[in-house]
Design an enzyme around this catalytic site. Structure first.
Site, PDB file in Angstrom:
ATOM      1  N   LYS A   1      -9.183   3.271  -2.707  1.00 49.81           N
ATOM      2  CA  LYS A   1      -9.655   2.866  -1.380  1.00 49.81           C
ATOM      3  C   LYS A   1     -11.012   3.514  -1.084  1.00 49.81           C
ATOM      4  CE  LYS A   1      -7.381   2.080   3.063  1.00 49.81           C
ATOM      5  NZ  LYS A   1      -6.179   2.444   3.860  1.00 49.81           N
TER       6      LYS A   1
ATOM      7  N   GLU B   1       0.841  -1.192   0.000  1.00 42.77           N
ATOM      8  CA  GLU B   1       0.000   0.000   0.000  1.00 42.77           C
ATOM      9  C   GLU B   1       0.885   1.255   0.000  1.00 42.77           C
ATOM     10  OE1 GLU B   1      -3.596   1.960   2.703  1.00 42.77           O
ATOM     11  OE2 GLU B   1      -2.336   0.389   3.576  1.00 42.77           O
TER      12      GLU B   1
ATOM     13  N   CYS C   1      -5.942  -2.674   2.740  1.00 41.28           N
ATOM     14  CA  CYS C   1      -5.867  -2.532   4.198  1.00 41.28           C
ATOM     15  C   CYS C   1      -7.223  -2.804   4.848  1.00 41.28           C
ATOM     16  CB  CYS C   1      -5.294  -1.162   4.545  1.00 41.28           C
ATOM     17  SG  CYS C   1      -4.519  -1.072   6.183  1.00 41.28           S
TER      18      CYS C   1
END
Length: 313
Positions: A135, A44, A169
């Site tokens: 995201k 990430e 994540c």
């Protein structure tokens, strides 16, 4: 294809230095390519950094001028898509001839200019950008520096070795987001993160078992010396140990078993030869969107339209 060789890269960005981070990414790509990797995954926000430990001068009700300067530096190190950093990366990928998943901090250059996104890019072996996932929900203080995405980038990529897709994540803690990915038929699930805790490993095993898919989990290994010391907020790192993120990258099979890793306390590249026949074998007794689904009881509606503030007919 019955097998595919994969590589998971655990390394630190050169914090807030786009050029140096891209150069490091290209070196690591070529290293993985020399080992025969056909799919290479990066952490990430690898380009150009996950700013762990920094507040950018923000408390409730106040932002400091010094913090704004640090954010400006962070913004300028982010990656435009398309842009020169993407071109350099594509050139390296052509040399390696592998599929690549790269974590970036993406700079919106139109329609919300100034906003950054935590983004995962998918490249083909000819260097073509095949797609991106932004995201959906930045976590905690990430919401101060990254925007929220819409559902239009919930994608999977078709490859000769299966359908590749994933979430970033703590998106992986969103059950409905996982359900959407499973329904797209993902067989190799990408899970880049900044979470190095033991509990994250439990999440990875759960995803592998729940999705009956291979999981490629990627984190950075970060020490203080990867940060520029002339940041206005550098003193905020005094409270942190020298090892700021211990890693924890891993490769898991579709029954939740570890094939490689987890790797801690160092940079490195994990390799594995995945036996793709294990997907069907694992789904014999549990297929989350097949014989273990109950569409007569549960349904999920996903809005995958790109959403805009202004619509001009």
């Amino acid at each position: 294809m019955d097998t595919v060789r994969v590589a998971v890269v655990q390394a630190a960005s050169v914090m807030m230095d786009q050029e140096a981070s891209v150069e490091k990414a290209c070196r690591l790509l070529e290293e993985a390519g020399r080992q025969g990797a056909e799919l290479i995954v990066f952490p990430e926000a690898f380009l150009s950094g996950y700013p762990r430990g920094l507040s950018f001068g923000t408390v409730v009700g106040h932002r400091s001028p010094e913090g704004r300067k640090d954010f400006g530096r962070y913004w300028r190190s982010a990656v435009s898509v398309p842009g020169p950093a993407i071109d350099r990366l594509s050139e390296a990928i052509v040399r390696v001839q592998a599929y690549v998943v790269m974590g970036i901090v993406e700079r919106a250059d139109h329609g919300g200019q100034g906003t950054l996104y935590g983004t995962m890019l998918y490249f083909g072996p000819d260097g073509t950008l095949l797609g991106r996932h932004r995201k959906l929900k930045p976590t905690g203080s990430e919401r101060l520096i990254w925007g929220e995405a819409d559902g239009s980038t919930l994608i999977v990529i078709d490859t000769p070795f299966g359908r590749v897709g994933g979430l970033i994540c703590w998106e992986n803690y969103m059950p409905l987001a996982r359900a959407a990915m499973y329904d797209k038929g993902v067989t190799i699930y990408i899970a880049p993160t900044a979470d190095a805790r033991d509990t994250w490993q439990a999440t990875l095993q759960h995803i592998a078992c729940e999705g009956r898919c291979f999981v490629l989990a990627c984190n950075q290994y970060v020490t203080k010396d990867t940060y520029p010391q002339d940041l206005a907020g550098y003193h905020e790192l005094d409270a942190w140990p020298d090892e700021m993120c211990r890693g924890g990258s891993a490769i898991l099979g579709p029954l939740g078993d570890y094939i490689a890793g987890p790797l801690y306390h160092q940079e490195g590249i994990l390799y594995a030869d995945l036996d793709l026949r294990q997907i069907e074998e694992a789904r014999y007794d549990f297929d989350v969107t097949g014989h273990y689904a109950r569409p007569d009881v549960f349904t999920l509606v996903v809005d995958e339209r790109p959403l805009k503030n202004v619509s001009i007919p």
